[in-house]
Enzyme design. Structure first.
Site, mmCIF file in Angstrom:
data_model
loop_
_atom_site.group_PDB
_atom_site.id
_atom_site.type_symbol
_atom_site.label_atom_id
_atom_site.label_comp_id
_atom_site.label_asym_id
_atom_site.label_seq_id
_atom_site.Cartn_x
_atom_site.Cartn_y
_atom_site.Cartn_z
ATOM 1 N N CYS A 1 -1.613 -62.231 14.689
ATOM 2 C CA CYS A 1 -2.654 -63.148 15.183
ATOM 3 C C CYS A 1 -2.153 -64.063 16.299
ATOM 4 O O CYS A 1 -2.945 -64.611 17.058
ATOM 5 C CB CYS A 1 -3.209 -63.981 14.039
ATOM 6 S SG CYS A 1 -3.996 -62.977 12.775
ATOM 7 N N HIS B 1 -7.002 -70.044 17.532
ATOM 8 C CA HIS B 1 -7.180 -68.766 16.835
ATOM 9 C C HIS B 1 -8.309 -68.955 15.823
ATOM 10 O O HIS B 1 -8.363 -69.965 15.122
ATOM 11 C CB HIS B 1 -5.874 -68.391 16.139
ATOM 12 C CG HIS B 1 -6.008 -67.205 15.231
ATOM 13 N ND1 HIS B 1 -6.643 -66.051 15.618
ATOM 14 C CD2 HIS B 1 -5.598 -66.999 13.952
ATOM 15 C CE1 HIS B 1 -6.616 -65.187 14.611
ATOM 16 N NE2 HIS B 1 -5.983 -65.738 13.592
ATOM 17 N N ASN C 1 -12.154 -63.083 11.819
ATOM 18 C CA ASN C 1 -10.790 -63.157 12.347
ATOM 19 C C ASN C 1 -10.462 -61.834 13.038
ATOM 20 O O ASN C 1 -10.317 -60.810 12.378
ATOM 21 C CB ASN C 1 -9.822 -63.425 11.187
ATOM 22 C CG ASN C 1 -8.387 -63.584 11.642
ATOM 23 O OD1 ASN C 1 -8.036 -63.262 12.773
ATOM 24 N ND2 ASN C 1 -7.543 -64.072 10.744
HETATM 25 O O1 UT7 Z 1 -5.149 -65.016 11.055
HETATM 26 C C1 UT7 Z 1 -3.960 -65.057 10.347
HETATM 27 C C2 UT7 Z 1 -3.859 -66.237 9.533
HETATM 28 N N1 UT7 Z 1 -4.733 -66.164 8.416
HETATM 29 C C3 UT7 Z 1 -5.358 -67.237 8.041
HETATM 30 O O2 UT7 Z 1 -5.279 -68.228 8.706
HETATM 31 C C4 UT7 Z 1 -6.105 -67.229 6.739
HETATM 32 C C5 UT7 Z 1 -5.714 -68.437 5.952
HETATM 33 N N2 UT7 Z 1 -6.335 -68.589 4.684
HETATM 34 C C6 UT7 Z 1 -7.683 -68.806 4.511
HETATM 35 O O3 UT7 Z 1 -8.451 -68.760 5.450
HETATM 36 C C7 UT7 Z 1 -8.165 -69.157 3.135
HETATM 37 O O4 UT7 Z 1 -7.062 -69.387 2.303
HETATM 38 C C8 UT7 Z 1 -9.071 -68.073 2.498
HETATM 39 C C9 UT7 Z 1 -10.427 -68.067 3.186
HETATM 40 C C10 UT7 Z 1 -8.399 -66.736 2.606
HETATM 41 C C11 UT7 Z 1 -9.311 -68.404 1.027
HETATM 42 O O5 UT7 Z 1 -9.802 -69.713 0.851
HETATM 43 P P1 UT7 Z 1 -9.114 -70.674 -0.247
HETATM 44 O O6 UT7 Z 1 -9.939 -71.894 -0.273
HETATM 45 O O7 UT7 Z 1 -7.679 -70.815 0.137
HETATM 46 O O8 UT7 Z 1 -9.323 -69.881 -1.587
HETATM 47 P P2 UT7 Z 1 -8.233 -69.316 -2.608
HETATM 48 O O9 UT7 Z 1 -7.468 -68.186 -1.984
HETATM 49 O O10 UT7 Z 1 -7.430 -70.440 -3.153
HETATM 50 O O11 UT7 Z 1 -9.169 -68.715 -3.731
HETATM 51 C C12 UT7 Z 1 -10.068 -69.536 -4.468
HETATM 52 C C13 UT7 Z 1 -10.850 -68.664 -5.427
HETATM 53 C C14 UT7 Z 1 -9.986 -67.707 -6.239
HETATM 54 O O12 UT7 Z 1 -10.527 -67.673 -7.536
HETATM 55 P P3 UT7 Z 1 -9.833 -68.514 -8.718
HETATM 56 O O13 UT7 Z 1 -8.427 -67.980 -8.819
HETATM 57 O O14 UT7 Z 1 -9.901 -69.942 -8.300
HETATM 58 O O15 UT7 Z 1 -10.707 -68.184 -9.904
HETATM 59 C C15 UT7 Z 1 -10.211 -66.364 -5.586
HETATM 60 O O16 UT7 Z 1 -10.071 -65.285 -6.465
HETATM 61 O O17 UT7 Z 1 -11.781 -67.833 -4.684
HETATM 62 C C16 UT7 Z 1 -11.649 -66.475 -5.151
HETATM 63 N N3 UT7 Z 1 -12.011 -65.578 -4.048
HETATM 64 C C17 UT7 Z 1 -13.286 -65.183 -3.816
HETATM 65 N N4 UT7 Z 1 -14.443 -65.474 -4.429
HETATM 66 C C18 UT7 Z 1 -15.566 -64.917 -3.920
HETATM 67 C C19 UT7 Z 1 -11.195 -65.034 -3.114
HETATM 68 N N5 UT7 Z 1 -11.923 -64.283 -2.264
HETATM 69 C C20 UT7 Z 1 -13.208 -64.364 -2.674
HETATM 70 C C21 UT7 Z 1 -14.417 -63.825 -2.187
HETATM 71 N N6 UT7 Z 1 -15.553 -64.116 -2.842
HETATM 72 N N7 UT7 Z 1 -14.474 -63.025 -1.088
#
Ligand code: UT7
Length: 323
Positions: A114, A250, A280
């Protein structure tokens, strides 16, 4: 007098197929509400089967050349930032070179995931400042839909396909921060963070693999490292937040974009945001955002722009340029 790498043209290409968040509700345990509120993404474009990275890159390149009023043979070099080239080799950049009908110069790919476009801009700048090239086409193009695990809801809803391109040209400047063109760059990587974001396959492991990400860990690094690299490149120029006209970040997650702007002390009215429409697109996201912002009339001649990106590696960096 100082040589500067000045933006002469910009363009982009997006595949025709637009996929709304609701599409994933039928496939996975997810919702439009979750995707929108956690990432800011509403839709993304996915390439058709025959729409390869080099093809999308060539469309974006033609648009940028048209905008610059230049022909392919006016270029000395092509640098293409991608992690999803059509083939293991040759480089996608040489395929673009052939598709454009450019018979001279040289072309190569850069792979910094990225952060790829920021790395490509810094390298193009170095070629121009060292006198090795006068005009460089810098492209970011990706087909991340081909490395998604469609059963992994934590990643497959976040990425999209597309391409964007800039033409840079050597011009004389005064050596001050009023010059147009690239004014400062800052590149970083730390391979100890490999496991946070990677593809679990490749040539020497004899598989294509799928993208794996510990999203919340990457998120934590992103805001801190993006703000820090932007500060570093601005500090090289003795500039600060008040001097910035636009941040073109980005486009991975609206919350990362907002968090970084807050840390830099910049209002969201000075931040270009396209993540809602593109998702992304990895190395394509910054040139896509620059091209869209130009078309929207946001970016104008003379504006001071800071671009910053982070991705797998981890690799991150920033570029300060005056449009
Ligand atoms: O471009 C390269 C760099 N990449 C990035 O910059 C991405 C960086 N990360 C992010 O953008 C965010 O961390 C995400 C959008 C990927 C995730 O958001 P988050 O607020 O960090 O959520 P999380 O990973 O902590 O997950 C929270 C919950 C989890 O459930 P539990 O364990 O709390 O029960 C996940 O299983 O959300 C769940 N979850 C989903 N729920 C519904 C993860 N993906 C999904 C989904 N739909 N698609």
């Amino acid at each position: 007098m100082t040589v500067r790498a000045v933006v002469k043209g910009v363009g982009h290409y997006l595949p025709e197929r637009v996929v709304e968040n609701s599409y994933f509700e039928k496939l996975l345990d997810t919702s439009d509400e979750w995707i929108r509120s956690r990432s800011g993404i509403e839709r993304r474009h996915f390439a058709a089967t025959d729409e390869t990275t080099s093809k999308m890159a060539t469309f974006a390149a033609r648009a940028a050349l048209d905008d610059a009023g230049l022909q392919p043979d006016d270029l000395d070099a092509i640098i293409l930032a991608t992690s999803t080239a059509d083939f293991t080799f040759p480089s996608a950049a040489t395929m673009v070179q052939a598709q454009l009908g450019m018979t001279g110069g040289f072309a190569f790919d850069i792979q910094a995931v990225c952060a790829g476009f920021v790395y490509a801009l810094a390298n193009a700048n170095a070629l121009i400042l060292s006198g090795q090239a006068k005009r460089v086409l810098v492209i970011g193009a990706e087909t991340f839909s081909s490395i998604m695990d469609w059963t992994d809801r934590s990643t497959c809803v976040l990425f999209g396909d597309g391409a964007g391109a800039l033409v840079l040209e050597a011009q004389q400047g005064q050596g001050t921060t009023d010059d147009t063109g690239i004014l400062a760059t800052d590149l970083n990587s730390d391979g100890r963070y490999r496991d946070l974001l990677y593809v679990d396959g490749g040539v020497s492991t004899k598989s294509t693999g799928h993208l794996r990400m510990q999203g919340n860990q990457v998120f934590r690094h992103a805001v801190e490292k993006l703000a820090s690299t932007a500060h570093t490149s601005l500090a090289k120029l003795g500039l600060g937040a008040d001097d910035i006209d636009w941040i073109v970040p980005h486009q991975a997650n609206i919350r990362i974009i907002q968090g970084t702007a807050r840390k830099l002390g910049i209002g969201m009215d000075k931040v270009v945001v396209t993540v809602q429409d593109h998702g992304n697109t990895s190395a394509a996201s910054i040139p896509l955002a620059l091209s869209v912002a130009r078309a929207r009339g946001q970016i104008k001649s003379g504006d001071l722009i800071v671009t910053e990106a982070i991705g797998g590696g981890l690799a991150w960096g920033s570029v300060v340029l005056r449009w």
